[in-house]
Structure formats: C-alpha cells, structure tokens
Design an enzyme around this catalytic site. Structure first.
Site, PDB file in Angstrom:
ATOM      1  N   GLU A 297       0.882  -1.539   0.132  1.00 12.08           N
ATOM      2  CA  GLU A 297       0.085   0.086   0.502  1.00 12.08           C
ATOM      3  C   GLU A 297       0.980   0.813   0.119  1.00 12.08           C
ATOM      4  O   GLU A 297       0.649   2.057  -0.620  1.00 12.08           O
ATOM      5  CB  GLU A 297      -1.111   0.273   1.259  1.00 12.08           C
ATOM      6  CG  GLU A 297      -2.015  -1.517   1.171  1.00 12.08           C
ATOM      7  CD  GLU A 297      -2.578  -1.692   0.101  1.00 12.08           C
ATOM      8  OE1 GLU A 297      -3.477  -0.324  -0.435  1.00 12.08           O
ATOM      9  OE2 GLU A 297      -3.046  -2.382  -0.194  1.00 12.08           O
ATOM     10  N   TRP A 300       1.703   1.419  -3.472  1.00  9.64           N
ATOM     11  CA  TRP A 300       0.455   2.802  -3.926  1.00  9.64           C
ATOM     12  C   TRP A 300       0.747   4.346  -3.510  1.00  9.64           C
ATOM     13  O   TRP A 300       0.071   5.045  -4.827  1.00  9.64           O
ATOM     14  CB  TRP A 300      -0.927   1.906  -3.819  1.00  9.64           C
ATOM     15  CG  TRP A 300      -1.173   0.778  -4.573  1.00  9.64           C
ATOM     16  CD1 TRP A 300      -1.373  -0.149  -4.067  1.00  9.64           C
ATOM     17  CD2 TRP A 300      -2.097   0.842  -5.453  1.00  9.64           C
ATOM     18  NE1 TRP A 300      -1.610  -1.323  -4.960  1.00  9.64           N
ATOM     19  CE2 TRP A 300      -1.909  -0.395  -5.885  1.00  9.64           C
ATOM     20  CE3 TRP A 300      -2.268   2.078  -6.854  1.00  9.64           C
ATOM     21  CZ2 TRP A 300      -2.847  -0.809  -7.445  1.00  9.64           C
ATOM     22  CZ3 TRP A 300      -2.599   1.258  -7.870  1.00  9.64           C
ATOM     23  CH2 TRP A 300      -2.552   0.255  -8.122  1.00  9.64           C
ATOM     24  N   TRP A 328     -20.460  13.258 -18.806  1.00 14.83           N
ATOM     25  CA  TRP A 328     -20.744  13.474 -18.010  1.00 14.83           C
ATOM     26  C   TRP A 328     -22.094  14.211 -17.737  1.00 14.83           C
ATOM     27  O   TRP A 328     -22.445  15.136 -18.303  1.00 14.83           O
ATOM     28  CB  TRP A 328     -20.002  14.002 -16.777  1.00 14.83           C
ATOM     29  CG  TRP A 328     -18.224  13.991 -16.956  1.00 14.83           C
ATOM     30  CD1 TRP A 328     -17.228  14.047 -18.038  1.00 14.83           C
ATOM     31  CD2 TRP A 328     -18.149  12.655 -16.479  1.00 14.83           C
ATOM     32  NE1 TRP A 328     -16.614  13.143 -17.475  1.00 14.83           N
ATOM     33  CE2 TRP A 328     -16.794  11.754 -16.764  1.00 14.83           C
ATOM     34  CE3 TRP A 328     -18.629  11.664 -15.531  1.00 14.83           C
ATOM     35  CZ2 TRP A 328     -15.898  10.933 -16.468  1.00 14.83           C
ATOM     36  CZ3 TRP A 328     -17.931  10.663 -14.820  1.00 14.83           C
ATOM     37  CH2 TRP A 328     -16.944  10.046 -15.142  1.00 14.83           C
ATOM     38  N   ASN A 363     -10.771   3.425   2.986  1.00 13.81           N
ATOM     39  CA  ASN A 363     -10.242   3.029   1.739  1.00 13.81           C
ATOM     40  C   ASN A 363     -11.299   2.207   0.589  1.00 13.81           C
ATOM     41  O   ASN A 363     -11.608   2.674  -0.075  1.00 13.81           O
ATOM     42  CB  ASN A 363      -8.965   2.314   1.629  1.00 13.81           C
ATOM     43  CG  ASN A 363      -8.724   2.638   0.047  1.00 13.81           C
ATOM     44  OD1 ASN A 363      -8.844   2.953  -0.676  1.00 13.81           O
ATOM     45  ND2 ASN A 363      -8.175   1.051  -0.672  1.00 13.81           N
ATOM     46  N   TRP A 381     -15.524  12.671 -12.255  1.00 13.69           N
ATOM     47  CA  TRP A 381     -15.051  12.259 -11.768  1.00 13.69           C
ATOM     48  C   TRP A 381     -13.967  13.540 -10.285  1.00 13.69           C
ATOM     49  O   TRP A 381     -13.216  13.546  -9.539  1.00 13.69           O
ATOM     50  CB  TRP A 381     -13.667  11.174 -11.868  1.00 13.69           C
ATOM     51  CG  TRP A 381     -13.036  11.989 -12.808  1.00 13.69           C
ATOM     52  CD1 TRP A 381     -12.882  11.348 -13.928  1.00 13.69           C
ATOM     53  CD2 TRP A 381     -11.890  12.559 -12.861  1.00 13.69           C
ATOM     54  NE1 TRP A 381     -11.587  11.852 -14.705  1.00 13.69           N
ATOM     55  CE2 TRP A 381     -10.818  12.484 -13.621  1.00 13.69           C
ATOM     56  CE3 TRP A 381     -10.745  12.754 -11.447  1.00 13.69           C
ATOM     57  CZ2 TRP A 381      -9.249  13.106 -14.242  1.00 13.69           C
ATOM     58  CZ3 TRP A 381      -9.781  13.666 -11.794  1.00 13.69           C
ATOM     59  CH2 TRP A 381      -9.220  13.435 -13.332  1.00 13.69           C
ATOM     60  N   TRP A 404      -9.098   8.571  -8.302  1.00 11.46           N
ATOM     61  CA  TRP A 404      -9.870   8.468  -8.492  1.00 11.46           C
ATOM     62  C   TRP A 404     -10.681   8.488  -9.893  1.00 11.46           C
ATOM     63  O   TRP A 404     -11.158   7.785 -10.527  1.00 11.46           O
ATOM     64  CB  TRP A 404     -10.606  10.282  -8.516  1.00 11.46           C
ATOM     65  CG  TRP A 404     -11.179  10.723  -7.735  1.00 11.46           C
ATOM     66  CD1 TRP A 404     -10.702  11.362  -6.124  1.00 11.46           C
ATOM     67  CD2 TRP A 404     -12.694  10.778  -6.816  1.00 11.46           C
ATOM     68  NE1 TRP A 404     -11.779  11.652  -5.253  1.00 11.46           N
ATOM     69  CE2 TRP A 404     -12.577  10.827  -5.573  1.00 11.46           C
ATOM     70  CE3 TRP A 404     -13.282  10.294  -7.407  1.00 11.46           C
ATOM     71  CZ2 TRP A 404     -14.116  11.548  -5.282  1.00 11.46           C
ATOM     72  CZ3 TRP A 404     -14.321  10.676  -7.244  1.00 11.46           C
ATOM     73  CH2 TRP A 404     -15.369  11.106  -6.009  1.00 11.46           C
TER      74      TRP A 404
END
Ligand SMILES: Cc1cc2nc3c(=O)[nH]c(=O)nc-3n(C[C@H](O)[C@H](O)[C@H](O)COP(=O)(O)OP(=O)(O)OC[C@H]3O[C@@H](n4cnc5c(N)ncnc54)[C@H](O)[C@@H]3O)c2cc1C
Length: 489
Positions: A297, A300, A328, A363, A381, A404
C-alpha cells in the site's frame, strides 16, 4: 531569536555574497514543506551538520503559479502540525519562521535579512512545485548562496525507476516489482542534536493570523477528536497499528466496521513521518502476516507520485483521452446529496458522513462512494476529487487524483469502467452486521441486519427519516454502461 552573526543590515539588491570572515559564522536556512518532522529529515540533518545556527522557515504559498491551495481539512491539519513542529524545533535551538506569499520572494527576503549562506530542503514532485523550487534555487545560487536538496518523502524518486519500454510505469505490479528489486530503502536518519542557538529575533507571521482554522462555523470538532497532528502523533499511530492490527491487516483491511488499517495517511501526507521510517518499522515486525500487504500500500503511494510526476495534469486531465468524450451529467442535486451523505445508500452515506466528521474515510468506502458518484450519478470524477481535496485531512496531490482516475477507469492500471460497484452488495459484504453504517447514520441504527443496507425496504415507519435512494442502482448502472458503450462506438 535569530541567526548568530547574520548580517544585521538588510542588504539591497543584488544580494551580497557574505565576506569570507562572516561565512564561518553565518546561519543555514531549512525550508520545510511536506516534511513537517525533525527525525529522518535529510534537509534539517544537513543544515545542523554545517555546525552553524539554523533557521527553519515554512512559507504558505498560495500565489505562485499552479500551486493548488490547500483544502479546508488540510488547512486545519497544517495549523496544528506547524504548531507541533515549532515546539520540536525550539527544543533543538532552531526558530521556525512563518512567511506567507510567493515562495521565491519569501525565501530570498529571508536569506537577505539573515545573511544565510546556505539553504536546504527536501524535494517535491508536483510540476508547479518543481518550477517554484527551480526558480528559488536559481535565484539563490546566483546570489552565491549554497542550495542543497534531498530525497526524503518517497522511497523512490519518480525518475529513478524506468521501464524497459515507454517513458514511465503505467502498471502497478511492474512498478512495484522494479521497486522491490532495486535494493532496500536507506535506513532512517536519527533526530539531529541541538544547534548553536541563534540570538536575534527574525520577523515571523503569527500562526493564528493565517486563519487556517475554521470559524463560523467551526466544523473541526470531529477532526480534533480523531487526530493528533504532528510527529509524536504519527509515531504513536503507526506504533499502535503495528502492535495491534498488522497481523490482521490482510484479512480485515477491507472492513470499515473494523479499525484495521493504520490511519497514518495524513501523517504521511504532511511528512510527519517518512516512508523510510514506516518501512523500517514495519519490516522490524519480521514476516508477520500483513507486512507485505501493508508495504504494497505504501507502494501505491509511490506509484501515484510516479504517475503525477510523469503526468502533471493528473487532477484535471483523463489519462485515457477516450474519457474526454464521456457524457458527464450536470446534476447539482445529486452532487449535493452525495456530499451531504443523503443518497439513500447507507454504505455511501456512512462514508461521506465519516469524511465530513473526521476528515478521513476508509479506503474500501472511498472506492464505493467514488464509484457511486462517477457511475450511478454519472458526475465528473473531477468534482468528486475536488470535494475530497477540500474535506480529507490526507488530501494528497498524487494519491487523490490517481485514485479517482483509477475508480473512473480513465487512469493508469485502472479498474475497468464496466465494473460498477453495487452499493447494497458492497455494504453487505464489507459491513456484514451493519456496524459501520449504524455508527454514521443514526436514522437507521435500529434496523435489523436484513434491512440495514436496504432501508427502502422498510414497510413500517419511514426508516427514521433517512432518504429514499436518489437513483435506482439497476437503472443507473444500465445508463452508465450505455454511456460507456457510446465512447467505444
Ligand atoms: C477515491 C479515492 C481517493 C483517495 N484519496 C487519497 C488521498 O487524497 N490521500 C491519500 O493518502 N490516499 C487517498 N486514497 C487512498 C487510500 O484510500 C488512503 O491512502 C487510505 O485509506 C488511508 O488510510 P490508511 O492510512 O489507514 O491506509 P493503510 O491501509 O494503512 O495504508 C498505509 C498507507 O499506504 C498508502 N495507501 C494506502 N492505500 C493507498 C492507495 N490506494 N493509493 C495510494 N496510497 C495508498 C497511504 O499513504 C496509507 O496511509 C484515496 C482512495 C480513493 C479510492
């Protein structure tokens, strides 16, 4: 306090190079940014090692081109973190000077007024920040001031890992494999010893005058009840996690009804703890189950910064340009319901209320809430990213947009768009007894397990005034898939 024997005259342009006699007795400036700690801080360490008085500075730069102003929750954090940093530095004999304005002007002014001969800082990786740092470095170097920068906030600076083909990594597993095989991260540096104290007051803003804390209304009660910003708070939070939760991390990290993750994200965001310290502390637990998963993690986080460095427009531009044509929806009511935790889907609303109250969200729930905004409501987003930027205490210039775009399907190594979370099934799976949703949504706290993730099925009463779903998930899912198919066509 001030630096010992710094040039007492504020020199006029051009900035003078201190005379050889004064060089031996001049001070060093350390410019703090996203590294609000005194341990494992290479810039501070190098400054102290010069053996002269040290002056620390933090510049609240809201004016330089492209610098993204902090959101409200991050400003709250910054206020408290700077307060703690100032205390820790004072113990070392280092004053923390606060300046507000463009970094270039603030730094050159401070160097002039103190007569400092060296400035150190830890590197940043956003394009606007790099541009600012380059300009400051050039101006200082042209004035004969020695500038040194260091790697401190990432295990791997974004240009150090290179794939065999292509300009940068786009897939996490390949990136992390390269990172893991590139040798162990360096051990953290110890806290530096004290410095020769400075003896003159250097003008500094008062932290309170920056008005980083919310007033009218003060919405920060939940933040204050949840967090202890600062280096000590960071160390304590990590220690508790490693002692208590690391063994169960792999099994429980997706369960928001358990406190199973580290919650060190805001501390890492503000650099109150370094990834090197986290890495070493986790590895010291031996091969406890969970260590590898936890370290991945951290990986990431590294990957997100790698992406941001190589894609400076990460927060504004789809990495996959096909999404530029996505239809959108302009749905202010939907956005309002999502932001306020009133979509009628308990797992989404619990997350959004947890975010509003504490400045943090689990998360798994971040993924579900983001998916709901993007796919069920078909809202861009970027509007969700902006809301998270304003409300998260860990709002991170790389992690936030990268995540995102990951959820949207427009990013690198992203979840495919057609994988649309069903909020009811996600709720049942990851919050099986409803403890998480009950905690954040008192209106449904008394519902039985069978209904707590589907309160619209309540036949008696009105589920405590909790709203009906703003969209029917099955219908919204088809609408989103049709829109996505339109992109391909
Ligand atoms: C839509 C969305 C937005 C997000 N925005 C942010 C953000 O602004 N800032 C932020 O730090 N994280 C963000 N994340 C990633 C992740 O949700 C948080 O890092 C994590 O929840 C923090 O909790 P923790 O410290 O308990 O994590 P742990 O599980 O204990 O992980 C340890 C550390 O690893 C890093 N990390 C964990 N997961 C991720 C991830 N998926 N991507 C990148 N780094 C990760 C964080 O620094 C975290 O503190 C976002 C995720 C999503 C889906």
């Amino acid at each position: 306090m001030g630096c010992d024997d710094c040039n007492p005259q504020i020199p006029s342009d051009p900035m003078p190079v201190p005379s050889p006699a004064s060089i031996g007795r001049t001070c060093t400036v350390v410019w703090f940014r996203d590294d609000l700690r005194i341990s494992d801080n290479p810039a501070l360490d190098a400054a102290v090692r010069r053996g002269r008085p040290v002056v620390a500075v933090y510049v609240l730069d809201e004016t330089s081109d492209g610098i993204r102003p902090l959101g409200g929750a991050a400003r709250w954090w910054l206020h408290h973190s700077l307060g703690r940093l100032g205390d820790r530095l004072r113990e070392l004999g280092v004053p923390l000077v606060l300046r507000r304005g463009a970094a270039l002007a603030s730094l050159t002014d401070l160097v002039k007024s103190t007569g400092a001969t060296a400035v150190t800082w830890n590197r940043r990786y956003g394009s606007a920040e790099i541009a600012v740092d380059t300009a400051v470095k050039t101006a200082l170097a042209n004035s004969g001031v020695q500038v040194e920068s260091f790697a401190a906030n990432l295990l791997h600076e974004p240009w150090t890992l290179k794939p065999t083909s292509g300009p940068h990594y786009k897939v996490f597993t390949a990136f992390w494999k390269a990172a893991r095989s590139s040798g162990p991260p360096r051990p953290p540096l110890p806290t530096p010893g004290g410095t020769e104290p400075a003896d003159r007051d250097i003008p500094s803003d008062a932290l309170e005058d920056w008005q980083l804390l919310p007033r009218q209304p003060d919405w920060s009660t939940g933040l204050a009840a949840t967090w202890t910003p600062g280096e000590d708070g960071a160390r304590e939070r990590l220690g508790c996690f490693l002692d208590q939760d690391l063994p169960g991390y792999t099994r429980l990290r997706d369960r928001p009804d358990h406190a199973a993750t580290s919650m060190v994200s805001p501390h890492l965001r503000f650099g109150e703890i370094s990834p090197f310290q986290v890495w070493q502390a986790a590895l010291a637990r031996g091969d406890e189950s969970g260590v590898d998963k936890f370290l991945s993690e951290i990986g990431w986080r590294e990957f997100s910064w790698h992406l941001l460095f190589h894609n400076p427009g990460l927060a504004s531009t789809n990495l996959n340009p096909r999404f530029d044509r996505f239809p959108w929806r302009d749905d202010d009511d939907g956005l309002d319901a999502w932001q306020g935790g009133r979509t009628g889907y308990p797992i989404v609303d619990a997350g959004m209320r947890q975010l509003w109250t504490t400045g943090w969200m689990h998360n798994r729930v971040r993924m579900i809430a983001a998916s709901f905004l993007i796919k069920d409501l078909m809202i861009d987003w970027r509007r969700g990213e902006a809301w998270f930027w304003d409300t998260l205490v860990d709002a991170d210039a790389a992690n936030n947009p990268a995540s995102w775009q990951w959820v949207a399907g427009s990013g690198a190594d992203a979840a495919p768009f057609f994988r649309i979370f069903n909020p009811t099934l996600q709720g049942r799976k990851f919050d099986p007894n409803g403890a998480y949703v009950r905690r954040w949504i008192p209106e449904i706290a008394d519902l039985p397990v069978s209904l707590v993730h589907e309160p619209w099925k309540v036949t008696t009463g009105d589920a405590g005034g909790y709203p009906a779903p703003v969209v029917d998930h099955a219908v919204a899912r088809r609408r989103a898939l049709d829109a996505f198919k339109g992109l391909k066509d």
